[in-house]
Design a protein around this motif. Structure first.
Motif, PDB file in Angstrom:
ATOM      1  N   ASP A 138      59.212  66.219   4.639  1.00 44.80           N
ATOM      2  CA  ASP A 138      58.966  66.190   6.086  1.00 44.80           C
ATOM      3  C   ASP A 138      59.698  65.034   6.750  1.00 44.80           C
ATOM      4  OD1 ASP A 138      57.343  68.384   5.798  1.00 44.80           O
ATOM      5  OD2 ASP A 138      55.470  67.253   5.799  1.00 44.80           O
ATOM      6  N   ALA A 139      59.780  63.909   6.053  1.00 42.84           N
ATOM      7  CA  ALA A 139      60.486  62.750   6.610  1.00 42.84           C
ATOM      8  C   ALA A 139      61.964  63.042   6.776  1.00 42.84           C
ATOM      9  CB  ALA A 139      60.276  61.533   5.707  1.00 42.84           C
ATOM     10  N   LEU A 140      62.547  63.757   5.827  1.00 44.81           N
ATOM     11  CA  LEU A 140      63.963  64.125   5.912  1.00 44.81           C
ATOM     12  C   LEU A 140      64.204  65.086   7.076  1.00 44.81           C
ATOM     13  CD1 LEU A 140      64.736  64.542   2.110  1.00 44.81           C
ATOM     14  CD2 LEU A 140      65.836  62.900   3.652  1.00 44.81           C
ATOM     15  N   GLY A 199      67.477  57.908  -0.759  1.00 41.34           N
ATOM     16  CA  GLY A 199      68.827  58.076  -1.268  1.00 41.34           C
ATOM     17  C   GLY A 199      69.312  59.507  -1.164  1.00 41.34           C
ATOM     18  N   ARG A 200      70.615  59.706  -1.380  1.00 41.75           N
ATOM     19  CA  ARG A 200      71.203  61.045  -1.316  1.00 41.75           C
ATOM     20  C   ARG A 200      70.586  61.979  -2.343  1.00 41.75           C
ATOM     21  NH1 ARG A 200      76.098  62.101   1.166  1.00 41.75           N
ATOM     22  NH2 ARG A 200      76.611  63.580  -0.483  1.00 41.75           N
ATOM     23  N   ARG A 201      70.246  61.443  -3.522  1.00 37.00           N
ATOM     24  CA  ARG A 201      69.650  62.287  -4.551  1.00 37.00           C
ATOM     25  C   ARG A 201      68.320  62.871  -4.085  1.00 37.00           C
ATOM     26  NH1 ARG A 201      69.601  59.359 -10.266  1.00 37.00           N
ATOM     27  NH2 ARG A 201      68.647  61.378 -10.764  1.00 37.00           N
ATOM     28  N   SER A 202      67.584  62.091  -3.324  1.00 42.76           N
ATOM     29  CA  SER A 202      66.313  62.588  -2.787  1.00 42.76           C
ATOM     30  C   SER A 202      66.545  63.734  -1.817  1.00 42.76           C
ATOM     31  CB  SER A 202      65.561  61.451  -2.086  1.00 42.76           C
ATOM     32  OG  SER A 202      65.208  60.445  -3.003  1.00 42.76           O
ATOM     33  N   PHE A 203      67.601  63.623  -1.001  1.00 45.36           N
ATOM     34  CA  PHE A 203      67.913  64.706  -0.062  1.00 45.36           C
ATOM     35  C   PHE A 203      68.188  65.994  -0.818  1.00 45.36           C
ATOM     36  CE2 PHE A 203      70.705  67.418   2.356  1.00 45.36           C
ATOM     37  CZ  PHE A 203      70.178  67.388   3.644  1.00 45.36           C
ATOM     38  N   PHE A 204      69.068  65.943  -1.812  1.00 39.60           N
ATOM     39  CA  PHE A 204      69.467  67.150  -2.520  1.00 39.60           C
ATOM     40  C   PHE A 204      68.374  67.680  -3.445  1.00 39.60           C
ATOM     41  CE2 PHE A 204      73.674  65.351  -1.410  1.00 39.60           C
ATOM     42  CZ  PHE A 204      74.162  66.437  -0.702  1.00 39.60           C
ATOM     43  N   ARG A 205      67.360  66.879  -3.690  1.00 40.58           N
ATOM     44  CA  ARG A 205      66.214  67.377  -4.446  1.00 40.58           C
ATOM     45  C   ARG A 205      65.453  68.413  -3.626  1.00 40.58           C
ATOM     46  NH1 ARG A 205      63.436  62.765  -5.283  1.00 40.58           N
ATOM     47  NH2 ARG A 205      64.805  62.249  -7.048  1.00 40.58           N
ATOM     48  N   TYR A 206      65.521  68.286  -2.308  1.00 37.50           N
ATOM     49  CA  TYR A 206      64.788  69.190  -1.423  1.00 37.50           C
ATOM     50  C   TYR A 206      65.683  70.206  -0.718  1.00 37.50           C
ATOM     51  CZ  TYR A 206      60.897  65.937  -1.981  1.00 37.50           C
ATOM     52  OH  TYR A 206      59.891  65.155  -2.500  1.00 37.50           O
ATOM     53  N   ASP A 220      70.362  73.717   5.228  1.00 36.17           N
ATOM     54  CA  ASP A 220      69.007  74.023   4.749  1.00 36.17           C
ATOM     55  C   ASP A 220      67.944  73.140   5.386  1.00 36.17           C
ATOM     56  OD1 ASP A 220      69.252  76.110   2.506  1.00 36.17           O
ATOM     57  OD2 ASP A 220      70.817  74.672   1.983  1.00 36.17           O
ATOM     58  N   VAL A 221      68.297  71.942   5.810  1.00 35.44           N
ATOM     59  CA  VAL A 221      67.312  71.069   6.426  1.00 35.44           C
ATOM     60  C   VAL A 221      66.922  71.575   7.811  1.00 35.44           C
ATOM     61  CG1 VAL A 221      68.806  69.416   7.659  1.00 35.44           C
ATOM     62  CG2 VAL A 221      66.680  68.621   6.608  1.00 35.44           C
ATOM     63  N   VAL A 222      67.762  72.436   8.392  1.00 39.05           N
ATOM     64  CA  VAL A 222      67.440  73.032   9.689  1.00 39.05           C
ATOM     65  C   VAL A 222      66.403  74.147   9.523  1.00 39.05           C
ATOM     66  CG1 VAL A 222      68.388  74.196  11.729  1.00 39.05           C
ATOM     67  CG2 VAL A 222      69.756  72.481  10.525  1.00 39.05           C
ATOM     68  N   PHE A 223      66.395  74.768   8.363  1.00 38.73           N
ATOM     69  CA  PHE A 223      65.472  75.882   8.095  1.00 38.73           C
ATOM     70  C   PHE A 223      64.615  75.545   6.857  1.00 38.73           C
ATOM     71  CE2 PHE A 223      69.395  77.496   9.955  1.00 38.73           C
ATOM     72  CZ  PHE A 223      68.929  78.177  11.069  1.00 38.73           C
ATOM     73  N   PRO A 224      63.791  74.532   6.942  1.00 35.83           N
ATOM     74  CA  PRO A 224      63.092  74.051   5.748  1.00 35.83           C
ATOM     75  C   PRO A 224      61.959  74.936   5.264  1.00 35.83           C
ATOM     76  CG  PRO A 224      62.322  72.865   7.665  1.00 35.83           C
ATOM     77  CD  PRO A 224      63.460  73.734   8.134  1.00 35.83           C
ATOM     78  N   ASP A 225      61.507  75.858   6.114  1.00 26.18           N
ATOM     79  CA  ASP A 225      60.307  76.617   5.794  1.00 26.18           C
ATOM     80  C   ASP A 225      60.563  78.081   5.457  1.00 26.18           C
ATOM     81  OD1 ASP A 225      61.190  76.984   8.366  1.00 26.18           O
ATOM     82  OD2 ASP A 225      59.398  76.172   9.320  1.00 26.18           O
ATOM     83  N   HIS A 226      61.806  78.526   5.550  1.00 25.53           N
ATOM     84  CA  HIS A 226      62.076  79.944   5.342  1.00 25.53           C
ATOM     85  C   HIS A 226      61.906  80.373   3.883  1.00 25.53           C
ATOM     86  CE1 HIS A 226      63.061  81.533   9.249  1.00 25.53           C
ATOM     87  NE2 HIS A 226      63.832  80.489   9.513  1.00 25.53           N
ATOM     88  N   GLU A 227      62.241  79.526   2.948  1.00 25.06           N
ATOM     89  CA  GLU A 227      62.071  79.899   1.541  1.00 25.06           C
ATOM     90  C   GLU A 227      60.593  80.117   1.224  1.00 25.06           C
ATOM     91  OE1 GLU A 227      64.216  80.703  -0.740  1.00 25.06           O
ATOM     92  OE2 GLU A 227      65.948  80.345   0.553  1.00 25.06           O
ATOM     93  N   ARG A 228      59.764  79.225   1.732  1.00 26.56           N
ATOM     94  CA  ARG A 228      58.319  79.391   1.529  1.00 26.56           C
ATOM     95  C   ARG A 228      57.821  80.668   2.182  1.00 26.56           C
ATOM     96  NH1 ARG A 228      54.324  78.379   5.034  1.00 26.56           N
ATOM     97  NH2 ARG A 228      55.660  77.116   6.379  1.00 26.56           N
ATOM     98  N   CYS A 229      58.292  80.934   3.389  1.00 24.21           N
ATOM     99  CA  CYS A 229      57.840  82.121   4.105  1.00 24.21           C
ATOM    100  C   CYS A 229      58.298  83.395   3.391  1.00 24.21           C
ATOM    101  CB  CYS A 229      58.358  82.097   5.542  1.00 24.21           C
ATOM    102  SG  CYS A 229      57.697  83.411   6.575  1.00 24.21           S
ATOM    103  N   LEU A 230      59.518  83.384   2.884  1.00 25.14           N
ATOM    104  CA  LEU A 230      60.020  84.549   2.162  1.00 25.14           C
ATOM    105  C   LEU A 230      59.198  84.784   0.896  1.00 25.14           C
ATOM    106  CD1 LEU A 230      62.167  86.778   2.020  1.00 25.14           C
ATOM    107  CD2 LEU A 230      63.622  85.182   0.775  1.00 25.14           C
ATOM    108  N   ALA A 231      58.836  83.703   0.226  1.00 21.03           N
ATOM    109  CA  ALA A 231      58.002  83.834  -0.973  1.00 21.03           C
ATOM    110  C   ALA A 231      56.619  84.378  -0.614  1.00 21.03           C
ATOM    111  CB  ALA A 231      57.874  82.477  -1.658  1.00 21.03           C
TER     112      ALA A 231
END
Length: 227
Positions: free
Chosen positions: A3-5, A33-40, A46-57
């Motif tokens: 959420d912070a990202l 760090g950058r590694r934290s960004f790419f972990r999510y 993808d950061v613009v649409f952070p909730d679509h994967e959850r919604c699709l699931a």
């Protein structure tokens, strides 16, 4: 951290613009760090649409537990409401994303790919329910596309109002149009079974050999009138 990202990314998007904001800018503001960004998030898009994967699931899981008691068109309409619920959880964020997506062609293309995945999930469920129907695959694909189109039409109308209109009412009205067009008539297989259960009327008429045709027709008409 996720959420912070997202919060940091949208703050920078609004201040600088999407194209002018880098992943390094986002992680710096978020204090990670950058590694934290790419972990999510695999990419900046993808950061613009952070909730679509959850919604699709959630949609896929919802459809997977459907039974024969669920009317198929109603079921996919209910599945589409999960997307509305996602947008309606945070109207301010949804409106900001809508405005940003309108300005950035790359994000619009990304959004269309997400919408296509929703449509494929709906179509896959309907194909299973319509298996064995004549033109079952065609019906499934057409209905899935209609559900997505109706939902998105109402959703965009709500977003254009800056979230001021009643999103649920808008979407219910749009999906009602789909149900009235595709969900009222019984399935062909059910019609065939009903026809099989209905006994056929058989009329037997006995007439003299050589009787004129008008007399035979008259006797047949009389037999139906007696029935």
């Amino acid at each position: 951290m996720r959420d912070a990202l997202v919060a940091a990314a949208f703050q920078l998007f609004l201040e600088r613009g999407y194209e002018q904001t880098t992943i390094d800018d986002i992680v710096t503001l978020a204090g990670v760090g950058r590694r934290s960004f790419f972990r999510y998030f695999p990419s900046k898009e993808d950061v613009v649409f952070p909730d679509h994967e959850r919604c699709l699931a959630d949609m896929t899981a919802f459809l997977s537990v459907s039974g024969d008691e669920h009317e198929p068109v109603q079921r996919v309409c209910d599945a589409a409401r999960l997307v509305l619920r996602m947008y309606n959880e945070n109207p301010t964020f949804s409106v900001q994303r809508y405005r940003l997506t309108k300005k950035v062609p790359g994000l619009r293309a990304y959004e269309l790919s997400v919408v296509w995945r929703y449509e494929r999930a709906l179509a896959a469920y309907l194909r299973g329910r319509f298996a064995g129907r004549r033109d079952g695959t065609l019906q499934a694909d057409v209905i899935a596309a209609a559900v997505v189109a109706a939902h998105n039409n109402a959703l965009r109308s709500w977003l254009r109002s800056d979230g001021q209109r009643d999103a649920v009412t808008e979407v219910d009205h749009a999906l009602g149009y789909v149900r009235s067009a595709f969900g009222q008539s019984p399935a062909p297989a059910a019609v065939e079974r009903q026809q099989e259960r209905q006994p056929e009327d058989v009329v037997v008429v006995v007439s003299r050999r050589g009787a004129p045709m008008w007399r035979v027709v008259q006797e047949i008409e009389a037999a139906f009138e007696r029935d």
